[in-house]
Design a protein around this motif. Structure first.
Motif, PDB file in Angstrom:
ATOM      1  N   ALA A   1       1.245  -1.843  -0.078  1.00 30.62           N
ATOM      2  CA  ALA A   1       0.019   0.389   0.166  1.00 30.62           C
ATOM      3  C   ALA A   1       0.986   1.482   0.007  1.00 30.62           C
ATOM      4  CB  ALA A   1      -1.091  -0.199   1.040  1.00 30.62           C
ATOM      5  N   ALA A   2       2.187   1.014   0.340  1.00 31.88           N
ATOM      6  CA  ALA A   2       2.841   2.365   0.617  1.00 31.88           C
ATOM      7  C   ALA A   2       3.839   2.005  -0.362  1.00 31.88           C
ATOM      8  CB  ALA A   2       3.399   2.347   2.256  1.00 31.88           C
ATOM      9  N   ALA A   3       4.541   3.044  -0.754  1.00 30.18           N
ATOM     10  CA  ALA A   3       6.198   3.279  -1.132  1.00 30.18           C
ATOM     11  C   ALA A   3       6.760   2.442  -2.496  1.00 30.18           C
ATOM     12  CB  ALA A   3       7.396   2.642  -0.401  1.00 30.18           C
TER      13      ALA A   3
ATOM     14  N   ARG B   1      22.742   4.432   0.020  1.00 34.57           N
ATOM     15  CA  ARG B   1      23.539   5.365   0.371  1.00 34.57           C
ATOM     16  C   ARG B   1      23.350   5.185   2.620  1.00 34.57           C
ATOM     17  NH1 ARG B   1      21.070   9.916  -3.323  1.00 34.57           N
ATOM     18  NH2 ARG B   1      21.920   9.147  -5.608  1.00 34.57           N
ATOM     19  N   ASP B   2      22.624   4.052   3.058  1.00 34.45           N
ATOM     20  CA  ASP B   2      22.297   4.532   4.280  1.00 34.45           C
ATOM     21  C   ASP B   2      23.620   3.199   5.061  1.00 34.45           C
ATOM     22  OD1 ASP B   2      21.157   4.184   6.698  1.00 34.45           O
ATOM     23  OD2 ASP B   2      19.704   3.681   6.237  1.00 34.45           O
ATOM     24  N   PRO B   3      24.552   3.629   5.492  1.00 34.45           N
ATOM     25  CA  PRO B   3      25.043   3.338   6.252  1.00 34.45           C
ATOM     26  C   PRO B   3      24.436   1.998   7.211  1.00 34.45           C
ATOM     27  CG  PRO B   3      25.891   4.478   7.034  1.00 34.45           C
ATOM     28  CD  PRO B   3      24.401   4.927   6.319  1.00 34.45           C
ATOM     29  N   THR B   4      23.701   2.125   7.723  1.00 35.22           N
ATOM     30  CA  THR B   4      22.995   1.281   8.739  1.00 35.22           C
ATOM     31  C   THR B   4      21.844   0.122   7.687  1.00 35.22           C
ATOM     32  OG1 THR B   4      20.681   2.563   8.374  1.00 35.22           O
ATOM     33  CG2 THR B   4      21.711   2.941  10.451  1.00 35.22           C
TER      34      THR B   4
ATOM     35  N   TYR C   1      15.289  -5.159   8.028  1.00 35.64           N
ATOM     36  CA  TYR C   1      14.073  -4.354   8.358  1.00 35.64           C
ATOM     37  C   TYR C   1      13.481  -3.847   9.580  1.00 35.64           C
ATOM     38  CZ  TYR C   1      12.002  -8.232   4.360  1.00 35.64           C
ATOM     39  OH  TYR C   1      12.137  -8.674   3.103  1.00 35.64           O
ATOM     40  N   ALA C   2      14.265  -4.168  10.310  1.00 33.38           N
ATOM     41  CA  ALA C   2      13.704  -2.789  11.456  1.00 33.38           C
ATOM     42  C   ALA C   2      14.415  -1.659  10.967  1.00 33.38           C
ATOM     43  CB  ALA C   2      14.426  -3.823  12.329  1.00 33.38           C
ATOM     44  N   ARG C   3      15.192  -1.122  10.406  1.00 32.39           N
ATOM     45  CA  ARG C   3      16.098   0.002  10.290  1.00 32.39           C
ATOM     46  C   ARG C   3      15.411   0.725   9.080  1.00 32.39           C
ATOM     47  NH1 ARG C   3      21.943  -1.904  11.356  1.00 32.39           N
ATOM     48  NH2 ARG C   3      21.940  -2.009  13.434  1.00 32.39           N
ATOM     49  N   VAL C   4      13.715   0.183   8.263  1.00 34.05           N
ATOM     50  CA  VAL C   4      13.204   0.944   7.421  1.00 34.05           C
ATOM     51  C   VAL C   4      11.663   1.191   7.649  1.00 34.05           C
ATOM     52  CG1 VAL C   4      14.955   0.259   4.882  1.00 34.05           C
ATOM     53  CG2 VAL C   4      12.980  -1.000   6.007  1.00 34.05           C
TER      54      VAL C   4
ATOM     55  N   ALA D   1      13.054  -2.971  -1.187  1.00 33.99           N
ATOM     56  CA  ALA D   1      14.756  -2.118  -0.623  1.00 33.99           C
ATOM     57  C   ALA D   1      15.372  -3.253  -0.473  1.00 33.99           C
ATOM     58  CB  ALA D   1      14.681  -0.309  -0.219  1.00 33.99           C
ATOM     59  N   VAL D   2      14.746  -2.883   1.053  1.00 34.76           N
ATOM     60  CA  VAL D   2      15.920  -4.506   1.822  1.00 34.76           C
ATOM     61  C   VAL D   2      16.071  -6.121   1.097  1.00 34.76           C
ATOM     62  CG1 VAL D   2      15.831  -5.427   4.073  1.00 34.76           C
ATOM     63  CG2 VAL D   2      15.263  -3.068   3.825  1.00 34.76           C
ATOM     64  N   SER D   3      14.269  -5.838   0.475  1.00 37.22           N
ATOM     65  CA  SER D   3      14.746  -7.383   0.160  1.00 37.22           C
ATOM     66  C   SER D   3      15.797  -7.491  -1.086  1.00 37.22           C
ATOM     67  CB  SER D   3      13.938  -8.048  -0.607  1.00 37.22           C
ATOM     68  OG  SER D   3      13.875  -9.377  -1.184  1.00 37.22           O
ATOM     69  N   ALA D   4      15.862  -6.207  -1.709  1.00 35.27           N
ATOM     70  CA  ALA D   4      16.548  -6.092  -3.406  1.00 35.27           C
ATOM     71  C   ALA D   4      17.950  -6.211  -2.441  1.00 35.27           C
ATOM     72  CB  ALA D   4      16.669  -4.965  -4.173  1.00 35.27           C
ATOM     73  N   ILE D   5      18.461  -5.331  -1.750  1.00 33.60           N
ATOM     74  CA  ILE D   5      19.917  -5.099  -1.128  1.00 33.60           C
ATOM     75  C   ILE D   5      20.025  -6.577  -0.318  1.00 33.60           C
ATOM     76  CG2 ILE D   5      21.142  -4.120   0.303  1.00 33.60           C
ATOM     77  CD1 ILE D   5      19.204  -1.866  -0.094  1.00 33.60           C
ATOM     78  N   TRP D   6      19.633  -6.832   0.544  1.00 28.98           N
ATOM     79  CA  TRP D   6      20.587  -8.056   1.118  1.00 28.98           C
ATOM     80  C   TRP D   6      20.545  -9.258  -0.034  1.00 28.98           C
ATOM     81  CZ3 TRP D   6      18.395 -12.967   2.052  1.00 28.98           C
ATOM     82  CH2 TRP D   6      18.816 -13.797   3.218  1.00 28.98           C
ATOM     83  N   ASN D   7      19.357  -9.712  -0.675  1.00 31.83           N
ATOM     84  CA  ASN D   7      19.415 -10.728  -2.071  1.00 31.83           C
ATOM     85  C   ASN D   7      20.841 -10.753  -2.881  1.00 31.83           C
ATOM     86  OD1 ASN D   7      17.518 -13.028  -2.031  1.00 31.83           O
ATOM     87  ND2 ASN D   7      15.931 -10.852  -1.316  1.00 31.83           N
TER      88      ASN D   7
END
Length: 388
Positions: A196-198, A211-214, A325-328, A335-341
């Motif tokens: 529903a979002a983003a 760009r997010d070091p976390t 996941y906790a940091r977004v 985006a998290v799924s893409a970066i982690w994979n």
């Protein structure tokens, strides 16, 4: 006497829903589609007369996967989760049947590229929708459960592929891969359409995440261990080719079995105590396991090393993904799924490519030792990442 409702402990959110159960079917299908032929294709290429093709096939698969993972959030924004996941499963499974018709290295590489794109789309779309289906307060445990659902098929498929190829030939492996992956399409219409979002173009997208070091710290830590996986699955069957077939099969069974167990334990511990503290032990166990595998002439060391490596790798799988996941905010799941994979697959590709370049000159044992040493610099990042 009345009871003060405020003194009652809050009820735990239910973990497993109908939608999550349906998602498990596509998880199983994509795991089989990826892992069943993963160690078989390098053997297939080598038997066809291309020694360099063993590493090239794995690298082509993984580089294609990484390239597509980073753009898949945009695809999801356009198509929604259902169509994206269906497309991914189709590209992962259908081209595999072509390998029953040709062992030309060019065909093997092209099929690997298409399969890599399919796995990327299935992994990112599936991972994002999975995150939406897991309650936030039980994310670590939920991801651990997902890890078991994906880990058991990979646990069985990776060594089973090697065993089936050795006893029945390569064609049955490729046929089973195609059938299992395409059957996983059946429950896809019952999954959520889109978040529903983003969308991929907003401030929670992949570019902002990189760009997010976390987010990049845990992703880099995870990539350090996945590089070792790339070496393990690509070259362990070749390194132990002078030994009985059960040595490689047992090691390739021990690693995902231990990873599956460790993911569950890490998820439970992470929900209670935070996931960051698991990073250092995960890296140390991963490095120790790879160092033990270097004793390729000793079956106990190879299998035991794969077991220890699997424990460390499983802990890192759960801890890094839970942290990210906790940091977004809500909407950043794709985006998290893409970066982690991407970290997973880029690490595997780098490991397979790097090992392929040096194995001929230094041999398998020293290559495994150097792989273990390459994990250790990530400890510095792990110490910095102990706080969210």
């Amino acid at each position: 006497m009345t009871t003060d409702l405020r003194t009652r402990p809050a009820a735990r959110t239910g973990l497993v829903s109908r939608a999550l159960l349906l998602r498990f079917v596509s998880i199983v299908g994509s795991s089989i589609g990826f892992y069943l032929p993963l160690s078989v294709v390098p053997l297939y290429a080598e038997q066809a007369g291309s020694e360099s093709g063993a590493g090239l096939a794995t690298v082509a698969l993984l580089l294609s996967t990484v390239a597509c993972e980073l753009v898949t959030p945009r695809l999801i924004a356009r198509l929604g989760y259902r169509w994206a996941l269906a497309l991914g499963l189709t590209l992962l499974g259908a081209p595999t049947i072509i390998l029953t018709m040709s062992d030309d290295i060019r065909v093997i590489v092209v099929v690997s590229v298409v399969r890599g794109a399919g796995f990327a789309i299935a992994a990112v779309a599936g991972g994002a929708v999975t995150a939406l289906l897991i309650p936030a307060d039980r994310r670590g445990e939920g991801l651990a459960l997902v890890g078991i659902v994906s880990g058991v098929p990979s646990l069985l498929a990776l060594p089973a592929g090697v065993w089936v190829a050795a006893h029945w030939g390569f064609a049955p492996v490729f046929v089973m891969t195609t059938v299992a992956t395409l059957l996983a399409l059946l429950p896809v219409p019952c999954l959520p359409r889109r978040a529903a979002a983003a969308s991929a173009g907003d401030h929670h997208g992949v570019v902002a995440g990189l760009r997010d070091p976390t987010l990049t710290r845990p992703a880099t830590i995870f990539a350090a261990s996945t590089a070792a996986v790339g070496v393990l699955v690509t070259f362990l069957p070749l390194a132990t080719s002078g030994r009985p077939a059960w040595v490689a099969a047992s090691a390739l069974l021990a690693q995902p079995a231990a990873s599956t167990l460790a993911r569950w334990v890490a998820g439970r511990l992470g929900d209670r105590h935070g996931s960051a503290f698991l990073l250092v032990p995960g890296l140390v166990l991963s490095a120790a396991g790879m160092a033990a595998i270097a004793a390729t002439g000793t079956p106990a060391a190879v299998i035991g090393g794969a077991l220890v490596f699997g424990l460390g790798f499983g802990a890192l799988q759960n801890a890094t993904l839970t942290l990210m996941y906790a940091r977004v905010p809500s909407g950043g799941e794709s985006a998290v799924s893409a970066i982690w994979n991407a970290a997973y697959d880029l690490g595997m590709a780098a490991g397979a490519l790097g090992a392929g370049l040096v194995i001929a000159s230094i041999g398998y044992p020293l290559t495994f030792v150097l792989t273990a040493a390459a994990i250790l610099p990530a400890l510095k990042l792990a110490h910095r990442d102990r706080r969210p």
